[in-house]
Scaffold this motif. Sequence first.
Motif, PDB file in Angstrom:
ATOM      1  N   PHE A 328       0.818  -1.214   0.000  1.00 47.64           N
ATOM      2  CA  PHE A 328       0.000   0.000   0.000  1.00 47.64           C
ATOM      3  C   PHE A 328       0.852   1.265   0.000  1.00 47.64           C
ATOM      4  O   PHE A 328       0.424   2.299  -0.501  1.00 47.64           O
ATOM      5  N   ALA A 329       2.070   1.177   0.542  1.00 43.20           N
ATOM      6  CA  ALA A 329       2.926   2.361   0.625  1.00 43.20           C
ATOM      7  C   ALA A 329       3.794   2.552  -0.612  1.00 43.20           C
ATOM      8  O   ALA A 329       4.443   3.588  -0.751  1.00 43.20           O
ATOM      9  N   ASP A 330       3.802   1.595  -1.529  1.00 39.84           N
ATOM     10  CA  ASP A 330       4.732   1.642  -2.651  1.00 39.84           C
ATOM     11  C   ASP A 330       4.255   2.600  -3.750  1.00 39.84           C
ATOM     12  O   ASP A 330       3.126   2.485  -4.227  1.00 39.84           O
ATOM     13  N   PRO A 331       5.103   3.543  -4.185  1.00 40.01           N
ATOM     14  CA  PRO A 331       4.684   4.522  -5.198  1.00 40.01           C
ATOM     15  C   PRO A 331       4.424   3.907  -6.574  1.00 40.01           C
ATOM     16  O   PRO A 331       3.606   4.418  -7.339  1.00 40.01           O
ATOM     17  N   HIS A 332       5.125   2.830  -6.901  1.00 35.49           N
ATOM     18  CA  HIS A 332       4.913   2.193  -8.206  1.00 35.49           C
ATOM     19  C   HIS A 332       3.513   1.575  -8.275  1.00 35.49           C
ATOM     20  O   HIS A 332       2.792   1.746  -9.262  1.00 35.49           O
ATOM     21  N   ILE A 333       3.141   0.876  -7.210  1.00 35.65           N
ATOM     22  CA  ILE A 333       1.815   0.260  -7.151  1.00 35.65           C
ATOM     23  C   ILE A 333       0.736   1.338  -7.169  1.00 35.65           C
ATOM     24  O   ILE A 333      -0.305   1.182  -7.810  1.00 35.65           O
ATOM     25  N   ALA A 334       1.014   2.447  -6.489  1.00 37.69           N
ATOM     26  CA  ALA A 334       0.047   3.549  -6.472  1.00 37.69           C
ATOM     27  C   ALA A 334      -0.131   4.140  -7.866  1.00 37.69           C
ATOM     28  O   ALA A 334      -1.261   4.392  -8.317  1.00 37.69           O
ATOM     29  N   GLU A 335       0.980   4.386  -8.577  1.00 37.38           N
ATOM     30  CA  GLU A 335       0.882   4.991  -9.904  1.00 37.38           C
ATOM     31  C   GLU A 335       0.176   4.074 -10.899  1.00 37.38           C
ATOM     32  O   GLU A 335      -0.569   4.538 -11.762  1.00 37.38           O
ATOM     33  N   ARG A 336       0.382   2.772 -10.776  1.00 36.43           N
ATOM     34  CA  ARG A 336      -0.284   1.832 -11.680  1.00 36.43           C
ATOM     35  C   ARG A 336      -1.709   1.495 -11.232  1.00 36.43           C
ATOM     36  O   ARG A 336      -2.403   0.722 -11.890  1.00 36.43           O
ATOM     37  N   GLN A 337      -2.110   2.066 -10.106  1.00 38.54           N
ATOM     38  CA  GLN A 337      -3.485   1.887  -9.606  1.00 38.54           C
ATOM     39  C   GLN A 337      -3.828   0.404  -9.475  1.00 38.54           C
ATOM     40  O   GLN A 337      -4.890  -0.050  -9.902  1.00 38.54           O
ATOM     41  N   ASN A 338      -2.928  -0.337  -8.834  1.00 42.61           N
ATOM     42  CA  ASN A 338      -3.166  -1.759  -8.626  1.00 42.61           C
ATOM     43  C   ASN A 338      -4.174  -2.039  -7.510  1.00 42.61           C
ATOM     44  O   ASN A 338      -4.668  -3.163  -7.392  1.00 42.61           O
ATOM     45  N   GLN A 339      -4.451  -1.040  -6.698  1.00 44.19           N
ATOM     46  CA  GLN A 339      -5.529  -1.125  -5.712  1.00 44.19           C
ATOM     47  C   GLN A 339      -6.507   0.002  -6.019  1.00 44.19           C
ATOM     48  O   GLN A 339      -6.097   1.131  -6.272  1.00 44.19           O
ATOM     49  N   ILE A 340      -7.786  -0.314  -6.004  1.00 44.02           N
ATOM     50  CA  ILE A 340      -8.798   0.704  -6.279  1.00 44.02           C
ATOM     51  C   ILE A 340      -9.803   0.737  -5.137  1.00 44.02           C
ATOM     52  O   ILE A 340      -9.948  -0.230  -4.390  1.00 44.02           O
ATOM     53  N   ALA A 341     -10.493   1.847  -5.003  1.00 48.61           N
ATOM     54  CA  ALA A 341     -11.479   2.009  -3.938  1.00 48.61           C
ATOM     55  C   ALA A 341     -12.872   2.145  -4.538  1.00 48.61           C
ATOM     56  O   ALA A 341     -13.076   2.903  -5.489  1.00 48.61           O
ATOM     57  N   LEU A 342     -13.817   1.406  -3.976  1.00 44.91           N
ATOM     58  CA  LEU A 342     -15.223   1.543  -4.344  1.00 44.91           C
ATOM     59  C   LEU A 342     -16.010   1.902  -3.095  1.00 44.91           C
ATOM     60  O   LEU A 342     -15.700   1.422  -1.988  1.00 44.91           O
ATOM     61  N   HIS A 343     -17.040   2.713  -3.266  1.00 43.07           N
ATOM     62  CA  HIS A 343     -17.807   3.169  -2.106  1.00 43.07           C
ATOM     63  C   HIS A 343     -18.836   2.130  -1.700  1.00 43.07           C
ATOM     64  O   HIS A 343     -19.517   1.538  -2.531  1.00 43.07           O
ATOM     65  N   HIS A 344     -18.936   1.900  -0.399  1.00 40.77           N
ATOM     66  CA  HIS A 344     -19.957   1.029   0.179  1.00 40.77           C
ATOM     67  C   HIS A 344     -20.792   1.858   1.144  1.00 40.77           C
ATOM     68  O   HIS A 344     -20.239   2.639   1.921  1.00 40.77           O
ATOM     69  N   GLU A 345     -22.102   1.682   1.089  1.00 45.79           N
ATOM     70  CA  GLU A 345     -22.983   2.559   1.869  1.00 45.79           C
ATOM     71  C   GLU A 345     -22.762   2.446   3.374  1.00 45.79           C
ATOM     72  O   GLU A 345     -23.013   3.412   4.114  1.00 45.79           O
TER      73      GLU A 345
END
Length: 401
Positions: A328-345
């Motif tokens: 989660f802290a890695d800038p490469h993974i962040a730039e490639r958007q390997n983790q995404i967020a979806l909203h849950h109510e």
Amino acid sequence: MPDHKRPLEGLRVLDIATFIAAPLAASILGEFGAEVIKIEQPREGDPLRRFGVASVETPDTFCWLSEARNKKSVTLDLRSPEGAGILRELAAQSDIICENFRPGTLEKWGLGFDELCKLNPRLIMLRISGYGQSGPYKDRPGFARIAHAFGGLAHLTGMADGPPLTPGSTSLADYASGVYGALGVMLALRARERDGVGQYIDLALYEPIMRMLDDLVPAYAARGIVRGRQGLGTSNACPHGHFQTTDGWIAIACTNDRMFTRLAKTMGRPELALPDRYATTAARLRDSAIVDGIVQAWVGEMTTNEAVTTCAENDVPCAAVNTIAGIFADPHIAERQNQIALHHESLGDVFIPAVVPKLSRTPGHVDSLGPSLGASNAEILGGLLGMDEAKMRQLKNAGII
């Protein structure tokens, strides 16, 4: 997101499986545009809803929210004659069915491939089971851990003098089978495009594991070699393993002689790569304990970041042995958007792994997290099949939906 259709839009998938392997195949198809209808047992649903870390604010786990992405949940008891009849109606209007019951179970309910393809000759059925649809073990139950053991992976995992260990994820075979299952579906779709008819895909949970065991099959068949556990390294290259830093671990992979020459220079020991020392893989493997010890002594005086940075600057293949926090802290993974967020109510933003692979023109997309149980009953049973509300109430009261 680019303004175009995803590759599989217009296809309908019935996911009648449980847990991970066949449902993952359906999820992959859904990421690339297929409509995925998740058929679940009334009241209790897929056991995956209760597998893994609980989300507390909802009745479903994070595993369900992540892995059941992009699906529409419909409750249906396939064991009842009326429930089986409804599935036949759905199968007649679908392209793909993903299932992972023990062989013979669907046939017992009148829902085997031979029966369903009479209703829909273009139907494709993905069948994932512990040991496949044939063979003396076909009736045995199977899970990923069993596949790791039977398929040969567990024997290779751990220190040389220790017991066989869990290969990281206990669900590895499930995920590998899900990917191979999706590949099988795509191949069957291409054949259907050419020939006009469907087929079934027979995949045993252990088979992707066996397919990934390097040269074990030909080496044993030709020379009787039985590879054992190799601990931190490997029998094919050296140095090629894990090394401890002052604050963690790194992986170094010198898979050929040129890479070792770079590493030797980086360590300030260029003489190690001379012809009379360790210039060749064979020489390094012969004295692997010495070579690995030299590398460990060098790495052991640096932090993980220092070691990775130094190796990267000198073109030596190296990476930190990441925890999920490091990922989660890695800038490469962040730039490639390997983790995404979806909203849950109820939960707010829920982070999940992104779609793999990335397509340049028609990429996949995650539209929704795992659905609540039976959330699409009205849409599918009422809208697609034309069932009226009175009939749906009757089926619900009878425990069929």
